[in-house]
Design a protein around this motif. Structure first.
Motif, PDB file in Angstrom:
ATOM      1  N   ARG B 104       0.836  -1.192   0.000  1.00 13.73           N
ATOM      2  CA  ARG B 104       0.000   0.000   0.000  1.00 13.73           C
ATOM      3  C   ARG B 104       0.875   1.249   0.000  1.00 13.73           C
ATOM      4  O   ARG B 104       1.862   1.302   0.741  1.00 13.73           O
ATOM      5  N   ARG B 145     -12.123  -6.340   4.009  1.00 13.42           N
ATOM      6  CA  ARG B 145     -10.756  -5.886   4.259  1.00 13.42           C
ATOM      7  C   ARG B 145      -9.916  -6.166   3.016  1.00 13.42           C
ATOM      8  O   ARG B 145      -9.814  -7.318   2.575  1.00 13.42           O
ATOM      9  N   ASP B 184     -12.969   2.511   1.595  1.00  8.44           N
ATOM     10  CA  ASP B 184     -11.666   2.594   0.936  1.00  8.44           C
ATOM     11  C   ASP B 184     -11.829   2.932  -0.545  1.00  8.44           C
ATOM     12  O   ASP B 184     -12.743   2.430  -1.208  1.00  8.44           O
ATOM     13  N   ARG B 200      -6.953   4.170   2.281  1.00  8.33           N
ATOM     14  CA  ARG B 200      -7.832   3.805   3.399  1.00  8.33           C
ATOM     15  C   ARG B 200      -8.728   4.997   3.759  1.00  8.33           C
ATOM     16  O   ARG B 200      -8.275   6.115   3.880  1.00  8.33           O
TER      17      ARG B 200
END
Lengths: 322, 208
Positions: B104, B145, B184, B200
């Protein structure tokens, strides 16, 4: 007299419960197709609607089916393609009926390459059947590239009839989802400008026909395999609706007339009627050329008035049904 | 200040007051626009630079994808869903290997994320924001997630992206797309549904 009544009664009993009455005129050389969406569950309702469609095809031989998205719910394994598409529609596929799919929010990019869906790897595409030009759109992802493509295709289309189909309805009385206001703000001006007469959508699991909006006729046929009973609310734009059973919509186009018949899973006609294409519609509009003038789109030919471009969403009456 | 019939009125003599009013109006106007012109230009430059950087990173991904794609069968329409799935999985697997160190922030760097957040907030603010949020709600949104370099589950619905937002963000090549998942903001491979990166809580407000 009693004997005649008795014969008629017995004859009535002899008709299988699924048998439908065809209200469409079956004119020679007409364009015939069926539209429905939200079908791909692999469940009992889908199979029963599919069976009804196959029976209807015997009486009203249609050439194609437009799928309004959510063609495959849940898993997308090869078995799912079989169970949720190939098996229920086998009689129609075997009869040479061609399916054309649009993507719904439950669909997968794998479907683009699945030959029986005739998408040829494209999220949005166009095809012609007789004098009818169809525009399949991906309403999940209406990016500027797709809008540009649509405008170019509409502008260049010389077809008498223009029909757009995609998943999210621009007008819907459905309580579950309702109208897609943002999409309406973008698409409706194009449909009006370039003379799209009919728009077909799914997403809400009910059937609805909307009163013509700015000359465009909208249908929602999102109960091809999923049903939400009591989904329809009262709205000022609803012309007809049915939310008590699954439905498919049969359409026949002959000359300037479009005939439609909505048939339920049990073979009942829940809506039918005719739409007439305004004469000379096609000759008038493609002569003009659009140009961007600040925040407005302007016809270059002088006789057609300027139409506001929806640079702001509130410019196209978004509050109407919210 | 002048007097007419003994009543104080504003006239030629009130020029300083008028100038003060104009100055105040200009200040308010500048504040509404985000600062004086030089400051605003600076902000625009930063945004343009961030978006340019973002597009270069996306381009690098697409180039990598094209080179990896040569090692798998070409995508072509077929009656056999097995073939379609096998090809997609193979390509996804090869891309995961080729990007095994992806994490990320590789594409959405801190600067790029900040500019995206600002742009998304701007687009979702005001009256139009309500309509945009409705577009997302209509698409049966899901919460899960996310992990970079993993695929989005195929049996989950995808979010309907607000067209207005897509028009405001940097243009993407057809291989790549934006999505919102929960709160997100995601960049993913359009065909493989491989999560390339995400911001996020990039989506400004929860929709429930």
């Amino acid at each position: 007299m009693r004997r005649i009544l008795l014969i008629l009664f017995l004859f009535g009993l002899a008709i299988p419960p699924g048998a439908q009455e065809v209200t469409l005129p079956l004119k020679p050389d007409s364009v015939r197709f069926v539209a429905f969406g939200d079908m791909g569950t692999g469940g009992k309702l889908q199979y029963e609607v599919a069976q009804q469609m196959a029976e209807y095809h015997q009486k009203f031989p249609f050439d194609s089916v437009v799928m309004l998205g959510d063609n495959l719910y849940g898993g997308k394994s090869p078995t799912d393609f079989e169970k949720k598409f190939a098996m229920p529609y086998r009689p129609l596929l075997d009869a040479g009926v061609k399916f054309h799919a649009a993507l719904g929010n439950h669909d997968s990019p794998d479907e683009l390459l699945y030959k029986p869906f005739n998408m040829n790897g494209q999220r949005f595409y166009t095809f012609k059947q007789g004098k009818v030009r169809f525009f399949a759109l991906d309403s999940n992802y209406m990016d500027p590239a797709q809008l540009k493509w649509l405008e170019t295709e509409l502008k260049n289309s010389g077809s008498d009839w223009k029909i757009a189909f995609f998943h999210h309805p621009l007008y819907s009385s459905g309580a579950a989802h309702g109208s897609s206001l943002e999409l309406r703000a973008l698409l409706e001006p194009l449909f009006v400008k370039y003379g799209v007469q009919v728009v077909l959508s799914g997403h809400d699991h009910s059937y609805e026909r909307v009163k013509p909006q700015k000359g465009v006729h909208y249908f929602t046929a999102g109960s091809g395999g999923k049903l939400m009973r009591g989904n329809l609310r009262n709205t000022e734009f609803r012309a007809a609706g049915f939310d008590q059973d699954c439905v498919f919509l049969a359409i026949e186009i002959a000359g300037d007339q479009l005939y439609f018949q909505a048939i339920s899973r049990t073979g009942t006609t829940v809506d039918s009627g005719m739409i007439t294409r305004p004469s000379g519609e096609n000759e008038k509009k493609p002569q003009a050329r659009l140009t961007r003038d600040g925040t407005r789109l302007r016809w270059l030919t002088s006789r057609i008035p300027a139409v506001p471009f929806p640079s702001r969403l509130d410019s196209v009456g978004l509050a109407r049904d919210s | 200040m002048t007097r007419r019939n003994g009543v104080p009125t504003r006239g030629r003599g009130s020029r300083p007051g008028l100038l003060a009013g104009l100055a105040l109006a200009m200040c308010v106007s500048l504040m509404a626009q985000g600062g004086p012109p030089s400051q605003q230009n600076e902000k625009e430059r930063e945004r343009d630079q961030a978006f340019k950087d973002f597009q270069a990173r996306v381009k690098a991904y697409v180039q990598l994808r094209k080179s990896v794609e040569t090692a798998v069968p070409a995508a072509k329409p077929t009656d056999n869903p097995d073939q379609i799935k096998a090809r997609r999985l193979l390509l996804a697997q090869k891309m995961m290997v080729a990007r095994k160190d992806a994490k990320r922030g590789d594409i959405f760097t801190r600067e790029i994320s900040e500019e995206f957040r600002k742009q998304i907030r701007r687009t979702f603010s005001g009256r139009e924001g309500r309509v945009l949020r409705r577009t997302i709600r209509e698409g049966d949104p899901v919460k899960l997630r996310l992990l970079v370099n993993q695929t989005y589950p195929e049996d989950f619905p995808v979010t309907t992206m607000p067209p207005t937002l897509l028009a405001e963000l940097p243009k993407l090549p057809p291989e790549v797309e934006y999505r919102v998942v929960g709160r997100d903001f995601v960049l993913q491979d359009a065909e493989l549904r491989l999560v390339l990166d995400f911001i996020r809580e990039g989506y400004p407000k929860p929709y429930h």
